[in-house]
Motif scaffolding. Sequence first.
Motif, PDB file in Angstrom:
ATOM      1  N   ILE A 126       8.581 -52.592 -48.816  1.00 24.49           N
ATOM      2  CA  ILE A 126       8.255 -51.900 -47.572  1.00 24.49           C
ATOM      3  C   ILE A 126       8.053 -52.890 -46.440  1.00 24.49           C
ATOM      4  CG2 ILE A 126       6.582 -50.426 -46.463  1.00 24.49           C
ATOM      5  CD1 ILE A 126       6.122 -49.028 -49.005  1.00 24.49           C
ATOM      6  N   ILE A 203       4.923 -47.470 -54.709  1.00 26.97           N
ATOM      7  CA  ILE A 203       5.823 -46.798 -53.759  1.00 26.97           C
ATOM      8  C   ILE A 203       5.837 -45.304 -54.031  1.00 26.97           C
ATOM      9  CG2 ILE A 203       8.239 -46.619 -53.069  1.00 26.97           C
ATOM     10  CD1 ILE A 203       8.429 -49.571 -53.252  1.00 26.97           C
ATOM     11  N   ASP A 207       4.996 -42.642 -51.163  1.00 26.64           N
ATOM     12  CA  ASP A 207       5.927 -41.608 -50.708  1.00 26.64           C
ATOM     13  C   ASP A 207       5.272 -40.249 -50.690  1.00 26.64           C
ATOM     14  OD1 ASP A 207       8.916 -43.080 -52.196  1.00 26.64           O
ATOM     15  OD2 ASP A 207       8.000 -43.293 -50.218  1.00 26.64           O
ATOM     16  N   LYS A 213       4.667 -44.707 -45.323  1.00 21.68           N
ATOM     17  CA  LYS A 213       5.618 -45.800 -45.521  1.00 21.68           C
ATOM     18  C   LYS A 213       5.912 -46.504 -44.194  1.00 21.68           C
ATOM     19  CE  LYS A 213       9.562 -46.500 -48.420  1.00 21.68           C
ATOM     20  NZ  LYS A 213      10.638 -45.868 -49.151  1.00 21.68           N
TER      21      LYS A 213
END
Lengths: 233, 136
Positions: A126, A203, A207, A213
Motif C-alpha cells: 500500500i 490487506i 479492504d 487503503k
Amino acid sequence: MAAERKTPIKTRNPDLIRGVGKYSRSKMYHKRGLWAIKAKNGGVFPRHEPNPKPTTAVEKPPKFYPADDVKKPLLNKRKTKPTKLRASITPGTVLILLAGRFMGKRVVFLKQLSSGLLLVTGPFKINGVPLRRVNQSYVIATSTKIDISGVNLDKFDDKYFAKEVENKKKKTEGEFFEAEKEDKKKLPEDKKEDQKAVDAFLIKSIDGVPELKAYLAARFSLKSGMKPHELVF
Amino acid sequence: MPFKRYVEIGRVALVNYGKDYGKLVVIVDVVDQNRALVDAPDMVRGQMNFKRLTLTDITIDIPRVPKKKTLIEAMEKADVKNKWESSSWGRKLIVQKRRASLNDFDRFKLMLAKIKRSGVIKQELAKLKKENASSI
C-alpha cells in the motif's frame, strides 16, 4: 523452625509504647515456657550439635600485590525494561511516522519488541513501508485501529533486524584501484516472504474498511490553519 | 439601531468565558448593574457578570428565581433545546464542535468528499457553460 502454626501468633508481649513491652524479661521467660523446656531437658536448655562446616580449600597468599590501590567500580545489577508503551498505541493502531525516510507515512503498528522499539509495517503493497522498527518518540498515534488478531508475529524480534556481518575480503593492489564492484545488497527471499505473509492478512482487514487503503497510501502533512495542539488524532 | 435582545428574567444566554464556556443558561434574576443570577438544568444557580454572557433570541416564561423543577419545566415548554439547535447560531456551534473532534482518518475522508463534491459541481458548471456558449 520446628512446627508450623496454623494461625499466625499474636505477640506475647504487646507494646505499651514503641520500644517498651508490657512484660518484663522474667515474665516473658515464664510466658515463653522456657522453664518447661528446661525441665523436660533435665535443667539445661537443649543444645544441638552444630552442622559440620564444609571443608574449604586452603587459600595460598597471593604472589603479587599491586603497588597502588585500585578502586573496583561498584557492581551494577540494574535490569533494563522495555520502554513504556503509550496507552494510545495498541496492536493494530495506525501511526504517523514523523522522521526518517518514511516521514509522514501512515503505518500499521504490530507489536513492541524487547528493545522497546515498535514493529511496524506499511503494508508494503500500500505505501512502500516494509516491516520496520521505529522509535515510539518519532510517532503520532491516531485513534484509527485495524484488527490484526490473525497475524503470527512470533518470529520477529530485534535479532531478525540485525545487520548481516560481511566477511572482509583481502584486496590485491590491482583490485584496489578498480572501482569497487559492489553488488547492490539484495533483500533475501525469506524476508520478502515474511513481508508478504504479514501483509496478506492486513490487506484483507484494510479492504474491509472503506477509504482506509487510500488513507494509508497518502502521506500526512500539516496544512495552513491546522494547529497541532488542537488537532485530534 | 435599537436594541433587540434585552436582559430580562427568562432570557436565555450563552456563556462566552470561564468554566461554563459554551453552556446555555437562563437569567433568573439581576443582582446589580453588572451581574445576573443565572441557572441551567445541569448547574448550580450562581451569579455571573454580564460580560461573560452573550444574549440569545430565546426567552422563557418564568417567575423571578424559580425552583429548579419549574425552570426545567419552563425550558421544556418553550422547547429551548430544539429552538437553539435549529437556529443558525446554534447549528454553527454544533458544526464547529464536530469539526474540532474529527479524527485524522475523518479529516482524510472529508477531503475526499469535498473533492468529489466540487468535481460534480464543476461538471455541471462546464455543462451549463457549454450550453450558454452554444446558444449565444
